[in-house]
Design an enzyme around this catalytic site. Structure first.
Site, PDB file in Angstrom:
ATOM      1  N   ASP A   1       0.858  -1.209   0.000  1.00 38.20           N
ATOM      2  CA  ASP A   1       0.000   0.000   0.000  1.00 38.20           C
ATOM      3  C   ASP A   1       0.877   1.235   0.000  1.00 38.20           C
ATOM      4  O   ASP A   1       1.921   1.245  -0.621  1.00 38.20           O
ATOM      5  CB  ASP A   1      -0.896  -0.040   1.243  1.00 38.20           C
TER       6      ASP A   1
ATOM      7  N   SER B   1     -11.511  -2.475   1.022  1.00 41.45           N
ATOM      8  CA  SER B   1     -10.172  -2.277   1.586  1.00 41.45           C
ATOM      9  C   SER B   1     -10.082  -2.899   2.966  1.00 41.45           C
ATOM     10  O   SER B   1      -9.049  -3.361   3.390  1.00 41.45           O
ATOM     11  CB  SER B   1      -9.886  -0.779   1.716  1.00 41.45           C
TER      12      SER B   1
ATOM     13  N   HIS C   1      -3.797   4.822   4.349  1.00 38.61           N
ATOM     14  CA  HIS C   1      -4.481   3.578   3.988  1.00 38.61           C
ATOM     15  C   HIS C   1      -3.735   2.340   4.473  1.00 38.61           C
ATOM     16  O   HIS C   1      -4.320   1.433   5.045  1.00 38.61           O
ATOM     17  CB  HIS C   1      -4.642   3.561   2.450  1.00 38.61           C
TER      18      HIS C   1
END
Lengths: 805, 88
Positions: A56, A271, A97
């Site tokens: 990520d 996610s 994230h």
């Protein structure tokens, strides 16, 4: 329901009470602990010695809830070409994230900070690769990072979901996947967990995301607390399983770690789901480190189940597994996973059967469905490629199309399982079509591979399109993955305990409940049925004496798993025996008995239909030349002289040429120039000049001998008329000559004789008193320009024309 | 290119070289690239960077450094495109 286990200490992490998807301590709302994570912990699995990394935008390695489990050896910065994956901080915290995902997997437990990770004793790292230009090289490097050290890679990103993009791993990323699968985890294969297609926008379809469509990635989708479809979720035939996530109003959220050493409940979408499954797989790897990458997929499919998830398309595939395009095989079950993992025997080697490519081009008319089928023996003649029990099915497709978003593609397996490989995308107005794009489905998992596979391509335009610009299916081929032997003893315990525990008997059919209950009793007592099997079982095993308890059928199986299946020696009426699948398949609806599925394979017909032997079809009306014979419900031929007949062979209604209908019979007709008299039957001559007639009268003449004038037959045409030959008629028709002309040639254009007061000039009649006094000059002009040939002009200077001759 | 939007080329190349790391180093130096090493664990694949090529362009790069493509030791070569990736 996992209630608070008194001898299982709770956690002091501040957000533990908010983790509704883990435990049910909050008594006033529905318990949603069906992922059974706590139950897996209670069996002693917390992810110890398992290494997970997040592909990520980085990981905040000094976050208080991550620092304890952070593993630098499972980390790398591809964007910065260094070992430190710490995210780039900015005012928008856009690089939060990775840290959020990491917390779900392995946030420490009982450290008075944030949350508890699903594998709270696993080691967690981060590969920083999204914070910069993402290229094929960057992805390949991320995917291929330390495959002998890292066990599980979790990725919650993918191609743009703008509803126009078709993209996937490039050549290098694909090579990295394959290398990770072949060599990672010391040959047992790296585990790649991928968030199912969704980027927060609608109108997309995740089959255009090449990562989730890869057989090497475990594609995970999401459901809300109440089992509803999150607004962002895309249907996907490659989705394997589902976890809870947030994404619906008035339903509870997921909590996790956040950038800047914080916590958040704002992490959402699929996610959330990929790291959850990464954590759950870490528990399974702790239970059985020898699991291969395919073992993990088998286990997930085996233990996931619909629970209370709401999907309009739940269906049972050919081996009795419930599957949907939204949720795959359903909600993950961590406890069942670790229990099965513990005793799991590695599945047989993967076989790959690449089907022959269908290169016939099919035009795809708008608003139509093109259906094309291919029959495969699943490489039964190639020992190393033979696939009997399916795993992944890939369809490689090339389609030219003026507007790709109008396409919808389905695949139907030999067992009848229909997978939607592609849904329409309203924003995709690309004219690129698909070039060898690989769609993948897992819906046929466990089914038999051989038989007829049908590809359906539908073109449903969103907008009015130029009808002449049609799509073309250029090429498609099947790639079947699976094993030649059944996945061994894992199959026997297919209906695993957790599945039965989870499926409330109230919504199961009584027969199924009874079936499961007998199964349960059998399992708990661990006794095998050793009595004789029904003859229709052949030499196959059975678990009871009756024909519906055979493991497989000697002749044919009839019925479905839902309605009850049994072995029969021959198929009942309305069905035919499929010798390949050894299954009774339904005939066409009009057939009483048949030899195949098509409407031209009938052998006898249902009531109200008649069997037409020439086409082997059952029709409601027999075609011309045949009559419906009631007794045998067949179309029988009429008498040879009859063009049409009813009820009986020689009950004619219309005769063939040369025959005349006399009292429902067709008798030889009279020769030309005669007509038939029925009583007594004889022939009489037609009137003179009449070539054919139906009677003696003038009006009965149907064809004239020589000429016809005003519908009367005459020997010759009168004054002012000429005989005109009409194509297709054996006689001529009298037509009028030009005005003032009393006789003309057969073309009617050239007058031969004029009326009185008219003179004949070059085939036309001109009034005698016209154009005597034209002056010379004008005539000269006419003459020099040769205008006399123009009929209209020569009247101006007749005399000149006369002179011109 | 995905979704019909135009490709964006970078000044990075993936090169498949026969002959190992030393050969890759030689090729990079010879054609004016910087060798950033093997791409992960993909044998024979190397990451080259060409500082004189513009960092982002909608045109693929031109120039003598493209002769690298024709070098007999180069089995495959790809100028890297920016892939649009969104978080799920």
């Amino acid at each position: 329901r996992v209630r608070r286990n008194p001898n299982f200490a709770s956690f002091n992490d501040p957000l533990w009470p908010e983790m509704w998807y883990m435990h049910c301590e909050d008594n006033d709302s529905e318990c949603r602990s069906e992922m059974n994570i706590m139950a897996a912990w209670q069996r002693g699995y917390t992810g110890k010695d398992v290494v997970v990394t997040i592909l990520d935008d980085g990981i905040e390695k000094n976050h208080p809830d991550l620092v304890q489990n952070y593993d630098p050896r499972a980390s790398y910065d591809v964007n910065g070409h260094d070992e430190d994956p710490t995210p780039r901080y900015d005012a928008s915290n856009e690089n939060k994230h990775g840290t959020r995902c990491a917390g779900e997997v392995a946030a420490s437990a009982n450290n008075s900070n944030c949350i508890v990770g699903i594998a709270y004793n696993a080691r967690i790292g981060g590969i920083r690769m999204l914070d910069g230009d993402v290229t094929d090289i960057v992805e390949a490097k991320a995917i291929g990072t330390k495959p002998d050290y890292i066990h599980i890679y979790s990725a919650s990103w993918g191609p743009d979901d703008d509803g126009r993009t078709v993209d996937g791993p490039g050549r290098l990323a694909k090579e990295a996947f394959e290398k990770g699968i072949k060599e990672g985890r010391k040959g047992r294969g790296s585990i790649y967990v991928w968030a199912s297609g969704n980027g927060g926008r609608e109108g997309d379809h995740c089959s255009c995301d090449g990562y989730t469509n890869s057989i090497y990635t475990i594609s995970i989708s999401s459901t809300t607390e109440n089992g509803n479809k999150p607004w962002y979720l895309e249907e996907c035939a490659s989705t394997i399983a589902t976890t809870y996530s947030s994404g619906a109003f008035y339903e509870r959220q997921i909590v996790t770690t956040d950038l800047r050493k914080r916590c958040t409940d704002g992490h959402t979408g699929t996610s959330v789901s990929a790291p959850m499954v990464a954590g759950i797989i870490a528990l399974a790897l702790e239970a059985n480190p020898l699991l291969t990458w395919r073992d993990v997929q088998h286990l997930l499919i085996k233990t996931s189940r619909p629970a209370h998830l709401l999907a309009p398309d739940w269906k049972t595939n050919g081996v009795g597994r419930r599957v949907s395009h939204l949720y795959g095989f359903g909600l993950v079950d961590a406890e069942a996973l670790v229990v099965e993992a513990k005793k799991w025997q590695t599945v047989p080697a993967q076989h790959i059967c690449v089907g022959t490519s269908n290169k016939k081009t099919w035009v795809i008319p708008a608003n139509k469905t093109v259906r094309t089928a291919t029959v495969t023996n699943a490489c039964a003649d190639q020992l190393d490629h033979h696939v009997s029990y399916l795993e992944h099915v890939v369809v490689r497709v090339s389609i030219a199309h003026p507007r790709r978003g109008d396409l919808q593609i389905n695949l139907i397996s030999p067992s009848g399982t229909k997978s939607q490989l592609l849904g329409r995308r309203q924003h995709d107005d690309s004219s690129e079509g698909f070039k060898h794009w690989e769609f993948m489905t897992v819906h046929c998992w466990g089914e038999k591979a051989s038989g007829e596979w049908t590809l359906e391509v539908q073109d449903k335009p969103y907008h009015v399109r130029n009808p002449e610009m049609q799509g073309k299916l250029k090429e498609w081929s099947l790639i079947l993955y699976g094993t030649v032997e059944p996945p061994s003893s894992n199959v026997n315990s297919q209906h695993s305990r957790s599945r039965m525990m989870e499926m409330p008997s109230s919504d199961m059919e009584p027969s199924k409940v009874a079936f499961f209950q007998t199964q349960m009793e059998m399992q708990e007592e661990e006794e095998e049925y050793t009595g004789p099997c029904h003859t229709e079982c052949g030499d196959q095993e059975c678990d009871g004496p009756s024909a519906d308890q055979c493991l497989n059928c000697f002749h044919y199986s009839f019925g479905s798993l839902k309605a009850g299946r049994k072995c029969v020696s021959s198929c009942p009426s309305g069905y035919f025996g499929d010798s390949v699948q050894r299954k009774c398949r339904r005939c066409h609806r009009s057939c009483e008995t048949c030899l195949g599925r098509s409407q031209n394979s009938c052998t006898t017909c249902k009531h109200g239909f008649y069997h037409h032997q020439e086409t082997n079809a059952c029709v409601m009306l027999c075609p011309a030349g045949f009559y419906a014979e009631m007794g045998q419900r067949r179309c029988q031929k009429c008498h040879p002289n009859c063009k049409k007949c009813i009820w009986e062979m020689d009950r004619c209604t219309v005769c063939k040429d040369g025959f005349s209908l006399v009292d429902n019979s067709c008798v030889m007709g009279c020769k030309a120039g005669m007509y038939l008299i029925k009583e007594p039957v004889r022939c009489e001559n037609c009137r003179s000049n009449c070539r054919t007639c139906t009677g003696p009268g003038r009006e009965d003449c149907t064809q004239c001998g020589r000429n016809s004038h005003d519908w009367k037959c005459v020997p010759s045409c009168g004054e002012n008329y000429y005989a005109d030959a009409v194509p297709g008629l054996p006689y001529k028709v009298c037509r009028r000559c030009e005005n003032n002309c009393t006789s003309c040639d057969s073309s009617g254009k050239k007058c031969l004789q004029c009326k009185e007061g008219f003179s004949l000039f070059s085939g036309s009649c001109v009034a005698n008193d016209r154009c005597r006094n034209t002056d010379d000059l004008f005539c000269e002009l006419v003459k020099s320009n040769k205008l006399c040939e123009r009929k209209i002009l020569f009247q101006f200077c007749c005399r000149t024309c006369l002179l011109a001759g | 290119s995905p979704g019909g939007s135009r490709a964006v080329y970078t000044n990075h190349w993936a090169v498949r070289v026969s002959g190992g790391a030393a050969e890759a180093e030689r090729l990079a130096a010879h054609y004016g690239y910087l060798n950033l090493g093997q791409i992960g664990n993909l044998e024979d694949y190397y990451h080259f960077h060409h500082s004189k090529t513009i960092k982002r362009s909608t045109f693929s790069s031109r120039g003598p450094h493209n002769f690298l493509r024709m070098d007999p030791k180069v089995r495959w070569l790809q100028q890297q495109e920016v892939k649009r990736r969104v978080k799920r």
